[in-house]
Design a protein around this motif. Structure first.
Motif, mmCIF file in Angstrom:
data_model
loop_
_atom_site.group_PDB
_atom_site.id
_atom_site.type_symbol
_atom_site.label_atom_id
_atom_site.label_comp_id
_atom_site.label_asym_id
_atom_site.label_seq_id
_atom_site.Cartn_x
_atom_site.Cartn_y
_atom_site.Cartn_z
ATOM 1 N N MET A 25 0.720 -1.190 0.037
ATOM 2 C CA MET A 25 0.135 -0.259 0.163
ATOM 3 C C MET A 25 0.934 1.333 -0.056
ATOM 4 O O MET A 25 0.773 2.086 0.802
ATOM 5 C CB MET A 25 -0.980 0.085 1.358
ATOM 6 N N ARG A 26 1.473 1.542 -1.109
ATOM 7 C CA ARG A 26 2.422 2.662 -1.079
ATOM 8 C C ARG A 26 1.564 4.019 -1.133
ATOM 9 O O ARG A 26 2.170 4.927 -0.778
ATOM 10 C CB ARG A 26 3.068 2.530 -2.581
ATOM 11 N N SER A 27 0.133 3.770 -1.196
ATOM 12 C CA SER A 27 -0.770 5.088 -1.253
ATOM 13 C C SER A 27 -0.929 5.387 0.339
ATOM 14 O O SER A 27 -1.524 6.577 0.596
ATOM 15 C CB SER A 27 -2.346 4.634 -1.861
ATOM 16 N N ASP A 28 -0.364 4.646 1.342
ATOM 17 C CA ASP A 28 -0.418 5.080 2.672
ATOM 18 C C ASP A 28 0.182 6.418 2.927
ATOM 19 O O ASP A 28 1.330 6.676 2.565
ATOM 20 C CB ASP A 28 0.223 4.027 3.298
ATOM 21 N N PRO A 29 -0.700 7.328 3.344
ATOM 22 C CA PRO A 29 -0.175 8.642 3.573
ATOM 23 C C PRO A 29 1.292 8.768 4.707
ATOM 24 O O PRO A 29 1.782 9.590 4.623
ATOM 25 C CB PRO A 29 -1.133 9.432 4.351
ATOM 26 N N PHE A 31 3.403 6.538 4.524
ATOM 27 C CA PHE A 31 4.599 6.164 3.837
ATOM 28 C C PHE A 31 4.936 7.408 2.805
ATOM 29 O O PHE A 31 6.265 7.666 2.801
ATOM 30 C CB PHE A 31 4.573 5.042 2.680
ATOM 31 N N ALA A 32 3.943 8.158 2.288
ATOM 32 C CA ALA A 32 4.418 9.170 1.733
ATOM 33 C C ALA A 32 4.950 10.239 2.487
ATOM 34 O O ALA A 32 6.064 10.976 2.030
ATOM 35 C CB ALA A 32 2.997 9.949 1.126
ATOM 36 N N ALA A 33 4.555 10.713 3.840
ATOM 37 C CA ALA A 33 5.225 11.432 4.660
ATOM 38 C C ALA A 33 6.636 11.115 4.763
ATOM 39 O O ALA A 33 7.670 11.753 4.857
ATOM 40 C CB ALA A 33 4.386 11.556 6.092
ATOM 41 N N TRP A 34 6.903 9.653 5.206
ATOM 42 C CA TRP A 34 8.568 9.291 5.428
ATOM 43 C C TRP A 34 9.134 9.317 4.128
ATOM 44 O O TRP A 34 10.239 9.864 4.426
ATOM 45 C CB TRP A 34 8.183 7.717 5.804
ATOM 46 N N GLN A 35 8.724 9.147 2.968
ATOM 47 C CA GLN A 35 9.324 9.449 1.751
ATOM 48 C C GLN A 35 9.856 10.694 1.793
ATOM 49 O O GLN A 35 10.768 11.325 1.101
ATOM 50 C CB GLN A 35 8.688 8.988 0.384
ATOM 51 N N ASN A 36 9.187 11.943 2.188
ATOM 52 C CA ASN A 36 9.403 13.158 2.179
ATOM 53 C C ASN A 36 9.967 13.544 3.300
ATOM 54 O O ASN A 36 10.273 14.708 3.662
ATOM 55 C CB ASN A 36 7.973 14.082 1.981
ATOM 56 N N SER A 77 13.927 -2.733 -0.053
ATOM 57 C CA SER A 77 13.157 -1.483 -0.949
ATOM 58 C C SER A 77 12.952 -0.337 0.171
ATOM 59 O O SER A 77 12.978 -0.581 1.305
ATOM 60 C CB SER A 77 11.735 -1.971 -1.203
ATOM 61 N N ASP A 78 12.486 0.692 -0.427
ATOM 62 C CA ASP A 78 12.084 1.717 0.438
ATOM 63 C C ASP A 78 10.889 1.490 1.232
ATOM 64 O O ASP A 78 10.905 2.216 2.459
ATOM 65 C CB ASP A 78 11.739 3.116 -0.375
ATOM 66 N N TYR A 79 10.177 0.751 1.047
ATOM 67 C CA TYR A 79 8.816 0.477 1.611
ATOM 68 C C TYR A 79 9.117 -0.523 2.981
ATOM 69 O O TYR A 79 8.765 0.001 4.117
ATOM 70 C CB TYR A 79 7.704 -0.455 0.917
ATOM 71 N N ILE A 80 10.263 -1.204 2.633
ATOM 72 C CA ILE A 80 10.775 -1.998 3.835
ATOM 73 C C ILE A 80 11.574 -0.989 4.962
ATOM 74 O O ILE A 80 11.491 -1.409 6.105
ATOM 75 C CB ILE A 80 11.656 -3.212 3.478
ATOM 76 N N ARG A 81 12.225 -0.189 4.396
ATOM 77 C CA ARG A 81 12.963 0.653 5.162
ATOM 78 C C ARG A 81 11.835 1.473 6.042
ATOM 79 O O ARG A 81 12.100 1.758 7.192
ATOM 80 C CB ARG A 81 13.813 1.765 4.461
ATOM 81 N N PHE A 82 10.941 1.827 5.564
ATOM 82 C CA PHE A 82 9.750 2.710 6.044
ATOM 83 C C PHE A 82 9.277 1.694 7.351
ATOM 84 O O PHE A 82 9.058 1.821 8.263
ATOM 85 C CB PHE A 82 8.598 2.874 5.086
ATOM 86 N N GLU A 83 9.005 0.458 6.739
ATOM 87 C CA GLU A 83 8.360 -0.459 8.101
ATOM 88 C C GLU A 83 9.366 -0.806 9.276
ATOM 89 O O GLU A 83 9.027 -0.810 10.133
ATOM 90 C CB GLU A 83 8.181 -1.869 7.009
ATOM 91 N N HIS A 84 10.760 -0.822 8.737
ATOM 92 C CA HIS A 84 11.785 -0.970 9.650
ATOM 93 C C HIS A 84 11.793 0.058 10.648
ATOM 94 O O HIS A 84 11.663 -0.036 12.025
ATOM 95 C CB HIS A 84 13.253 -1.204 9.021
ATOM 96 N N HIS A 85 11.418 1.413 10.120
ATOM 97 C CA HIS A 85 11.434 2.722 10.861
ATOM 98 C C HIS A 85 10.368 2.482 11.895
ATOM 99 O O HIS A 85 10.648 3.004 12.981
ATOM 100 C CB HIS A 85 11.381 3.801 9.909
ATOM 101 N N LEU A 86 9.245 2.083 11.398
ATOM 102 C CA LEU A 86 7.975 2.083 12.278
ATOM 103 C C LEU A 86 7.922 0.780 13.258
ATOM 104 O O LEU A 86 7.020 0.854 14.079
ATOM 105 C CB LEU A 86 6.734 2.090 11.540
ATOM 106 N N THR A 87 8.870 0.009 13.113
ATOM 107 C CA THR A 87 8.802 -1.150 14.100
ATOM 108 C C THR A 87 9.182 -1.238 15.611
ATOM 109 O O THR A 87 8.702 -1.784 16.261
ATOM 110 C CB THR A 87 9.543 -2.402 13.408
#
Length: 171
Positions: A25-29, A31-36, A77-87
């Motif tokens: 779900m790359r549309s998750d806000p 995730f978008a905020a994390w990418q920014n 992937s960037d998404y896995i980096r995001f998940e790791h950050h939130l874990t």
């Protein structure tokens, strides 16, 4: 149809989750905020703003073991980096999380989809579209003993090889 929370709250012993995709779900806000560049927002560890954290803490307080294993490609992937950050907050609330580099999963027999296994008695498979968004038929429930056994064995095999969150370094 019961929700995930309903099913989790009915657990008396264990709830385990196996994730095998490199992006969801790359549309998750969030995730978008994390990418920014948004990092360490207090909401990330606030149970009132992340209801999952409160749910996990409630389950663990009731004696339910909550475990999650993630099979990931490396470099991640960037998404896995995001998940790791939130874990981190997940772990602090009582969820046990481990990471398994995909190259170490080659000899494992795994179901074709991510799943939740509840008290070793029922399974909900999660279905995703190719882009990682939930598919229209996003859940499939079964209590078929053979499928439950397959999922339980797969999860435990992954868990045995996987690295605890606090020891897993992103590549």
């Amino acid at each position: 149809m019961p929700t995930l929370e309903d099913r989790l709250r009915r657990c008396t012993r264990s709830a385990v989750h196996l994730e095998m995709r490199d992006a969801y779900m790359r549309s998750d806000p969030r995730f978008a905020a994390w990418q920014n560049g948004v990092r360490n927002d207090p909401a990330e560890s606030d149970p009132d703003r992340r209801p999952w954290l409160r749910l996990v803490a409630d389950l663990v307080a009731q004696g339910v073991e909550v475990r999650r294993a993630r099979i990931v490609s490396e470099p991640v992937s960037d998404y896995i980096r995001f998940e790791h950050h939130l874990t981190g907050p997940n772990v602090e609330s009582g969820e046990q999380v481990r990471w398994l580099p995909r190259r170490h999963a080659s000899a494992l027999a795994l179901p074709g989809n991510d799943f939740w296994l509840f008290d070793d008695s029922s399974v909900v498979f999660n279905h995703f579209a190719g882009d990682g968004e939930l598919a229209p038929d996003d859940e499939e429930f079964t209590d078929d003993p053979g499928v439950v056994k397959l999922c339980a064995g797969a999860f435990e095999a992954v868990w045995a090889l996987a690295v605890p969150h606090e020891d897993y370094t992103l590549s």
